[in-house]
Design a protein around this motif. Structure first.
Motif, PDB file in Angstrom:
ATOM      1  N   THR A 117      71.666 -14.675 -48.236  1.00 27.60           N
ATOM      2  CA  THR A 117      71.368 -15.755 -47.278  1.00 27.60           C
ATOM      3  C   THR A 117      69.901 -16.173 -47.394  1.00 27.60           C
ATOM      4  N   LEU A 118      69.016 -15.196 -47.534  1.00 29.51           N
ATOM      5  CA  LEU A 118      67.590 -15.490 -47.666  1.00 29.51           C
ATOM      6  C   LEU A 118      67.294 -16.200 -48.994  1.00 29.51           C
ATOM      7  N   LYS A 145      67.539 -20.035 -48.991  1.00 30.07           N
ATOM      8  CA  LYS A 145      66.632 -20.829 -48.151  1.00 30.07           C
ATOM      9  C   LYS A 145      65.431 -21.301 -48.942  1.00 30.07           C
TER      10      LYS A 145
END
Length: 313
Positions: free
Chosen positions: A309-310, A313
């Motif tokens: 998820t990181l 970004k």
């Protein structure tokens, strides 16, 4: 959140197979030597065939020619992590007969038994060459510097054996990778029946690897998991410092996005499953190593979706 749940599904694919291995081990399906036999089938037969099958099917000369220079990223990362492991071991006052093992587990990751299945589940076959590049650096560091550090903890004196070390580094999976690269460079078409055999045998790699991990977790015992400053130090190295460091190294690098994702994930994989074996061989603290393999493997199933998820970004 979409990325998180997609990553979670990829991890759950792996987790189900680990649970099956764990349940079978708890049900006494396996003898004491079963895990060793499974590991040998994976590393000496299934994985080399998997390498040849995937590389010859999915990669071109141009793609392979761009791979090897990228070996510098995992090498630099592991060298820095080793330096950090020395400092952190002293800060945490890790006792001398466990310090080398602590350092080895801190900077080496499980690139095959956990790293390969997770990357394949998340990214598919296109991730394999990047997994292998990281594997080349990781296995070289483990069987040289990592093994030396573990031996130093043990009861005997350390002796460097160049032939044994080379045999460990140039393992069947690496030879499978090299054969696959040579066949692509020569434009050699594998006969259909051999290609089918490579595919079927190679397909054993991921499920057998996960069953092996399930057996290892059952053998170590979930009740023995205890979070101490020593274990937290290793876990911080594996899941926080290693991916942050690799992210910084690749931040402005002109490399494919997929390679960045694979390298960062590989850097954040759990402790090498070979660590308890080597520790037991040389009289180091094998129980501590086995517990760290268990703790880090379980936590990696939580860390991977968060890390993915990181990365988006």
């Amino acid at each position: 959140m979409v990325v998180f749940f997609e990553s979670l599904q990829g991890v759950l694919v792996i987790l189900v197979m680990i649970v099956i291995g764990y349940i079978l081990a708890r049900s006494r399906w396996f003898s004491p030597s079963s895990s060793q036999i499974i590991a040998r089938i994976v590393t000496q037969i299934a994985l080399p065939m998997y390498m040849i099958d995937t590389i010859t099917k999915d990669f071109t000369k141009q793609q392979l020619a761009q791979l090897l220079p990228n070996l510098k990223y995992p090498v630099i990362s592991m060298m820095i992590l080793f330096g950090l492991s020395v400092a952190i071991a002293r800060i945490l006052h890790v006792r001398k007969n466990r310090r080398g093992l602590f350092q080895s587990m801190f900077f080496n990751s499980n690139t095959v038994f956990v790293g390969l299945p997770i990357n394949m589940a998340l990214f598919g076959p296109s991730s394999l060459p990047y997994v292998l590049v990281y594997y080349m650096a990781n296995t070289t560091f483990f069987w040289t510097l990592g093994t030396y550090l573990i031996q130093r903890d043990g009861e005997g004196t350390w002796k460097f054996d160049i032939f044994t070390t080379l045999k460990k580094v140039f393992s069947p999976p690496l030879f499978g990778f090299m054969i696959g690269v040579i066949l692509v460079l020569l434009d050699f078409k594998i006969p259909t029946f051999i290609a089918s055999d490579l595919h079927y045998m190679g397909a054993l790699t991921i499920p057998l690897s996960m069953i092996f991990i399930g057996i290892a977790i059952e053998k170590a015992g979930l009740r023995n998991i205890k979070l101490s400053r020593y274990s937290l130090g290793v876990l911080a190295g594996r899941f926080i410092l290693a991916p942050i460091l690799m992210s910084l190294l690749l931040w402005r690098a002109d490399v494919p996005q997929l390679m960045k994702q694979v390298f960062i994930l590989q850097s954040a994989m759990p402790v090498m499953t070979n660590a308890p074996v080597v520790a037991k061989l040389y009289g180091a603290d094998a129980d501590y190593a086995a517990i760290m393999v268990t703790e880090s493997t379980i936590l990696s199933l939580i860390a991977v979706p968060i890390l993915m998820t990181l990365l988006q970004k």
